[in-house]
Scaffold this active site. Structure first.
Site, short mmCIF file in Angstrom:
data_model
loop_
_atom_site.label_atom_id
_atom_site.label_comp_id
_atom_site.label_asym_id
_atom_site.label_seq_id
_atom_site.Cartn_x
_atom_site.Cartn_y
_atom_site.Cartn_z
N GLY A 67 -1.45 -14.91 3.44
CA GLY A 67 -2.17 -14.39 2.29
C GLY A 67 -1.52 -13.13 1.75
CB CYS A 68 -2.97 -10.22 0.03
SG CYS A 68 -2.50 -8.58 -0.56
CG PHE A 69 3.02 -9.06 0.26
CD1 PHE A 69 2.28 -8.28 -0.62
CD2 PHE A 69 4.19 -9.65 -0.22
CE1 PHE A 69 2.70 -8.07 -1.93
CE2 PHE A 69 4.62 -9.46 -1.53
CZ PHE A 69 3.86 -8.67 -2.38
CD1 TRP A 70 0.53 -5.33 -1.28
CD2 TRP A 70 -1.45 -5.15 -2.32
NE1 TRP A 70 0.76 -5.21 -2.63
CE2 TRP A 70 -0.42 -5.09 -3.28
CE3 TRP A 70 -2.78 -5.07 -2.72
CZ2 TRP A 70 -0.71 -4.94 -4.65
CZ3 TRP A 70 -3.05 -4.91 -4.07
CH2 TRP A 70 -2.02 -4.84 -5.03
#
Length: 213
Positions: free
Chosen positions: A44-47
């Site tokens: 999912g979101c790499f952040w």
């Protein structure tokens, strides 16, 4: 683009696009230095992923980027279009004397929902699919054994859809994505998605985390 309902975040994201239209990505080696380890995960979101893996004892630097696609030097906008085949991912540099690849796989499955195809939380599209990458047959076996273990123990109510793929070209994302949670703690997405996801991970993960995490 991350599909969330927070208007303020959407406006900020559009502003970032306009300010960084000339930003470039670059290919990063996935070959580890002697006595060092490198692992690649997409969840999912790499952040969110970067924030999670950086908190693990034995992990040094974590780089947000794109992998498993066909376009060379893809941009955030291109990957978000779900037409390049890439997934948002993280490149994890770690000390194998302190933390094993097996333990990083535990972190990977403890910090996401691996049962949602092309989705993680509010983010949808192939760029957000779950993938565990391996560099050799031993790492592949570790991943597959973990999936079997989770399935047998019925840890998740639905089947695990995580892809198991060999490590391929990895492109570091634009600079403004690196350490995003750290640099933008007041961002709406960070407050409403990244931080809650990390807190849930801390509650369920049994391994060692850095004291300041």
């Amino acid at each position: 683009m991350k599909k969330i309902k927070i208007l303020a975040y959407s406006f900020l994201l559009m502003s970032m696009y306009s300010c960084n239209s000339s930003a470039q990505t670059k290919k990063v080696t996935t070959v580890a230095k002697p006595n060092k380890g490198i692992a690649v995960f997409a969840e999912g979101c790499f952040w969110c992923s970067e924030h999670v893996f950086e908190a693990v004892v034995g992990v040094g630097e974590v780089v947000s980027g794109y992998t498993a696609g066909t376009t060379k030097n893809p941009t955030y906008e291109q990957v978000g279009s779900n037409r390049t085949g890439h997934a948002e991912a993280v490149l994890v540099y770690y000390d194998p004397k302190i933390v094993s690849f097996k333990e990083l796989v535990n972190v990977f499955f403890a910090s996401q929902d691996p049962t949602t195809p092309n989705q993680q939380g509010p983010d949808r599209g192939s760029a957000y699919r779950s993938i565990a990458f391996y560099k050799n047959e031993n790492e592949k076996r570790i991943i597959e054994n973990k999936i079997k273990e989770l399935t047998i123990n019925k840890v998740f109510s639905k089947p695990i859809v995580t892809e198991v793929l060999p490590v391929s070209d990895f492109y570091a994302a634009e600079e403004y994505h690196q350490d995003y949670v750290k640099h933008h703690p007041d961002n709406s997405y960070v407050e409403n998605v990244s931080i809650p996801r990390y807190k849930l991970f801390k509650k369920t993960y049994k391994g060692k985390l850095k004291s300041k995490s």
